[in-house]
Design a protein around this motif. Structure first.
Motif, PDB file in Angstrom:
ATOM      1  N   VAL A  59       0.759  -1.811   0.162  1.00  3.24           N
ATOM      2  CA  VAL A  59       0.333  -0.457   0.189  1.00  3.24           C
ATOM      3  C   VAL A  59       0.708   1.597   0.021  1.00  3.24           C
ATOM      4  CG1 VAL A  59      -1.549   0.922   1.336  1.00  3.24           C
ATOM      5  CG2 VAL A  59      -2.251  -1.229   1.186  1.00  3.24           C
ATOM      6  N   LEU A  60       2.097   1.532   1.075  1.00  2.00           N
ATOM      7  CA  LEU A  60       2.773   2.260   0.661  1.00  2.00           C
ATOM      8  C   LEU A  60       4.219   2.584   0.120  1.00  2.00           C
ATOM      9  CD1 LEU A  60       4.559   4.741   2.450  1.00  2.00           C
ATOM     10  CD2 LEU A  60       6.003   3.068   2.579  1.00  2.00           C
ATOM     11  N   GLU A  61       3.864   1.150  -0.905  1.00  2.00           N
ATOM     12  CA  GLU A  61       4.620   1.113  -2.723  1.00  2.00           C
ATOM     13  C   GLU A  61       4.195   1.414  -3.163  1.00  2.00           C
ATOM     14  OE1 GLU A  61       7.233  -2.692  -4.884  1.00  2.00           O
ATOM     15  OE2 GLU A  61       6.111  -2.269  -3.266  1.00  2.00           O
ATOM     16  N   TYR A  62       2.707   1.000  -3.753  1.00  2.00           N
ATOM     17  CA  TYR A  62       1.857   1.840  -4.719  1.00  2.00           C
ATOM     18  C   TYR A  62       1.332   3.190  -3.959  1.00  2.00           C
ATOM     19  CZ  TYR A  62       3.255  -1.712  -7.198  1.00  2.00           C
ATOM     20  OH  TYR A  62       3.968  -3.254  -8.087  1.00  2.00           O
ATOM     21  N   ARG A  63       1.658   3.379  -3.269  1.00  2.00           N
ATOM     22  CA  ARG A  63       0.515   4.554  -2.637  1.00  2.00           C
ATOM     23  C   ARG A  63       0.449   5.521  -4.109  1.00  2.00           C
ATOM     24  NH1 ARG A  63       0.689   9.464  -0.820  1.00  2.00           N
ATOM     25  NH2 ARG A  63       2.409   9.898  -1.161  1.00  2.00           N
ATOM     26  N   THR A  64       1.993   6.711  -4.548  1.00  3.54           N
ATOM     27  CA  THR A  64       1.259   7.499  -5.920  1.00  3.54           C
ATOM     28  C   THR A  64       0.669   7.246  -6.692  1.00  3.54           C
ATOM     29  OG1 THR A  64       3.745   8.770  -4.762  1.00  3.54           O
ATOM     30  CG2 THR A  64       2.834   9.316  -6.320  1.00  3.54           C
ATOM     31  N   ARG A  65       1.277   5.887  -6.788  1.00  8.01           N
ATOM     32  CA  ARG A  65       0.494   5.660  -8.640  1.00  8.01           C
ATOM     33  C   ARG A  65      -0.901   4.988  -8.785  1.00  8.01           C
ATOM     34  NH1 ARG A  65       3.986   1.215 -10.897  1.00  8.01           N
ATOM     35  NH2 ARG A  65       2.931   1.152 -12.107  1.00  8.01           N
ATOM     36  N   LEU A  66      -1.347   4.875  -7.221  1.00  8.01           N
ATOM     37  CA  LEU A  66      -2.640   4.504  -6.825  1.00  8.01           C
ATOM     38  C   LEU A  66      -3.951   5.789  -6.774  1.00  8.01           C
ATOM     39  CD1 LEU A  66      -2.983   1.822  -3.817  1.00  8.01           C
ATOM     40  CD2 LEU A  66      -3.464   1.200  -6.156  1.00  8.01           C
ATOM     41  N   GLY A  67      -3.354   6.422  -6.541  1.00 11.53           N
ATOM     42  CA  GLY A  67      -3.702   8.196  -6.442  1.00 11.53           C
ATOM     43  C   GLY A  67      -3.971   9.022  -5.173  1.00 11.53           C
ATOM     44  N   LEU A  68      -3.226   8.193  -4.208  1.00  6.29           N
ATOM     45  CA  LEU A  68      -3.865   7.804  -2.616  1.00  6.29           C
ATOM     46  C   LEU A  68      -3.096   9.516  -2.586  1.00  6.29           C
ATOM     47  CD1 LEU A  68      -2.660   4.841  -1.000  1.00  6.29           C
ATOM     48  CD2 LEU A  68      -5.569   6.062  -1.986  1.00  6.29           C
ATOM     49  N   THR A  69      -4.024  10.402  -1.362  1.00  9.22           N
ATOM     50  CA  THR A  69      -3.541  11.141  -1.254  1.00  9.22           C
ATOM     51  C   THR A  69      -2.394  11.322   0.895  1.00  9.22           C
ATOM     52  OG1 THR A  69      -5.127  12.058   0.038  1.00  9.22           O
ATOM     53  CG2 THR A  69      -5.033  12.930  -2.014  1.00  9.22           C
ATOM     54  N   THR A  70      -1.841  12.242   1.062  1.00 15.02           N
ATOM     55  CA  THR A  70      -1.754  11.814   2.040  1.00 15.02           C
ATOM     56  C   THR A  70      -1.744  11.422   3.199  1.00 15.02           C
ATOM     57  OG1 THR A  70       0.256  13.310   1.812  1.00 15.02           O
ATOM     58  CG2 THR A  70      -0.013  12.907   4.587  1.00 15.02           C
ATOM     59  N   SER A  71      -3.388  12.277   3.432  1.00 18.90           N
ATOM     60  CA  SER A  71      -4.766  12.057   4.772  1.00 18.90           C
ATOM     61  C   SER A  71      -5.450  10.916   3.791  1.00 18.90           C
ATOM     62  CB  SER A  71      -5.675  12.928   4.828  1.00 18.90           C
ATOM     63  OG  SER A  71      -5.779  13.418   2.815  1.00 18.90           O
ATOM     64  N   GLU A  72      -5.479  10.657   2.827  1.00 19.96           N
ATOM     65  CA  GLU A  72      -6.113   8.876   3.010  1.00 19.96           C
ATOM     66  C   GLU A  72      -5.115   7.430   2.711  1.00 19.96           C
ATOM     67  OE1 GLU A  72      -8.352  10.981  -0.970  1.00 19.96           O
ATOM     68  OE2 GLU A  72      -6.692   9.416  -1.073  1.00 19.96           O
ATOM     69  N   PHE A  73      -3.993   7.984   2.991  1.00 22.39           N
ATOM     70  CA  PHE A  73      -2.893   6.546   3.154  1.00 22.39           C
ATOM     71  C   PHE A  73      -2.971   6.861   4.713  1.00 22.39           C
ATOM     72  CE2 PHE A  73       1.834   5.746   4.675  1.00 22.39           C
ATOM     73  CZ  PHE A  73       1.417   4.160   3.597  1.00 22.39           C
ATOM     74  N   GLU A  74      -3.288   8.015   5.387  1.00 24.71           N
ATOM     75  CA  GLU A  74      -3.121   7.676   6.982  1.00 24.71           C
ATOM     76  C   GLU A  74      -4.582   7.142   7.795  1.00 24.71           C
ATOM     77  OE1 GLU A  74      -3.224  11.344  10.296  1.00 24.71           O
ATOM     78  OE2 GLU A  74      -3.081  11.810   8.975  1.00 24.71           O
ATOM     79  N   PHE A  75      -5.407   7.338   6.728  1.00 16.52           N
ATOM     80  CA  PHE A  75      -6.269   6.185   7.929  1.00 16.52           C
ATOM     81  C   PHE A  75      -6.591   5.483   7.047  1.00 16.52           C
ATOM     82  CE2 PHE A  75     -11.080   5.162   5.822  1.00 16.52           C
ATOM     83  CZ  PHE A  75     -11.524   5.651   6.838  1.00 16.52           C
ATOM     84  N   ILE A  76      -6.209   5.171   6.318  1.00 18.39           N
ATOM     85  CA  ILE A  76      -6.306   3.494   6.277  1.00 18.39           C
ATOM     86  C   ILE A  76      -5.356   2.764   6.663  1.00 18.39           C
ATOM     87  CG2 ILE A  76      -5.113   1.399   3.993  1.00 18.39           C
ATOM     88  CD1 ILE A  76      -5.978   3.682   1.665  1.00 18.39           C
ATOM     89  N   CYS A  77      -3.949   3.335   7.022  1.00 15.95           N
ATOM     90  CA  CYS A  77      -3.259   2.733   8.691  1.00 15.95           C
ATOM     91  C   CYS A  77      -3.866   3.064  10.205  1.00 15.95           C
ATOM     92  CB  CYS A  77      -1.815   3.919   8.421  1.00 15.95           C
ATOM     93  SG  CYS A  77      -0.647   3.925   7.799  1.00 15.95           S
TER      94      CYS A  77
END
Length: 301
Positions: A27-45
């Motif tokens: 999820v971290l490795e592909y975060r950028t290509r998935l189009g995840l924003t920083t806040s979306e990634f934090e939410f998933i975490c």
């Protein structure tokens, strides 16, 4: 334990693995290509962290930040599905929470892995060059944060889905016309401008809009009128098309149809004078029917 020594040297004394955040590294490795924003990634975490702590149903108050906006955005991108879980006792609801499902996110990551695998199998090296790099501010949103609420707003989700559909179709058109890759994660500023243009739209027919943009762009290209920054010209054409009303669009189509009909009429209308003679000579050269040719000239006066 080697892992414990590594983390202790990096961070200090910890309770391994209880003090560590658990989330799939991909999820971290592909975060950028998935189009995840920083806040979306934090939410998933947060979701993975709470599930790891045996939170089966998660409430918004279990997360240390407002998360309504991130949840809606992930739903609109197709990465998240949720269900409402209610716990009853003595015929009374005593607990309400959400059950999160990120299997669609996993499926998208698998697609990206497959793309990477195909690229690795290519004999020639593949180089992608990006312009206008933006390393920060990809998660800036000037709109007010939605008030916290349990249930999602279907209208807002539908609008986000429409925005994502437009961005994806615009990306394909961009790459078709400009013959270069458009990566929104790198060109965040360009994406933001396009999205702001779309939010102010009058016309809502995405396919018709982009087809109109394509036609106008190709006309400018043919006449060498694109200028030194064709990507900005494409942006301007898109804005104009999005602000056109249905009435304007229909009028343009009618004018185009009338223009074509006029051209067709002219094509089959035989002018007078010397042109009649030229017409007859052409019929003779083509060994056509002279009787029909004379008759047509007579009827044209």
């Amino acid at each position: 334990m080697a892992e414990l020594e590594k983390f202790s040297a990096l961070y200090g004394k910890i309770d391994y693995p209880a003090d560590l955040l658990t989330i799939p590294f991909e999820v971290l490795e592909y975060r950028t290509r998935l189009g995840l924003t920083t806040s979306e990634f934090e939410f998933i975490c947060w979701i993975f962290h709470l599930v790891n702590k045996d939170f089966n149903e998660i409430r918004d108050k279990d997360i240390s930040r407002r998360c309504t906006r991130q949840r809606k955005s992930l739903q609109a991108k197709g990465y998240l599905k949720i269900k409402i879980a209610r716990t009853y006792k003595d015929k009374r609801c005593i607990k309400v929470g959400l059950v999160y499902d990120f299997t669609n996110l996993k499926n998208k990551i698998e697609e990206l892995k497959e793309e990477d695998k195909k690229l690795q199998e290519l004999e020639a090296p593949v180089t992608v060059i990006y312009d206008e790099p933006s390393l920060f501010n990809e998660d800036i949103d000037e709109n007010p944060i939605y008030p916290a609420k349990l249930l999602t707003d279907d209208k807002e989700i539908k609008e986000l889905q429409l925005q994502n559909e437009f961005l994806e179709k615009f990306k394909k058109l961009y790459e078709e016309l400009l013959l270069e890759k458009l990566d929104y994660s790198v060109r965040a500023r360009y994406k933001k401008e396009i999205l702001n243009i779309f939010k102010n739209r009058i016309n809502n027919n995405i396919d018709d809009i982009l087809e109109t943009v394509k036609i106008r762009f190709l006309k400018l290209k043919k006449s060498n009128s694109l200028g030194s920054q064709p990507s900005l010209k494409l942006q301007d054409l898109t804005q104009y098309a999005l602000l056109e009303t249905e009435k304007q669009n229909n009028t343009n189509k009618e004018n185009k149809t009338q223009s074509v009909e006029t051209q067709e009429t002219k094509k089959y209308t035989i002018p007078s004078g010397i042109d009649k003679l030229n017409y007859l000579l052409k019929i003779i050269e083509e060994r056509g029917n002279l009787d029909d040719a004379y008759s047509q000239i007579a009827n044209c006066g």
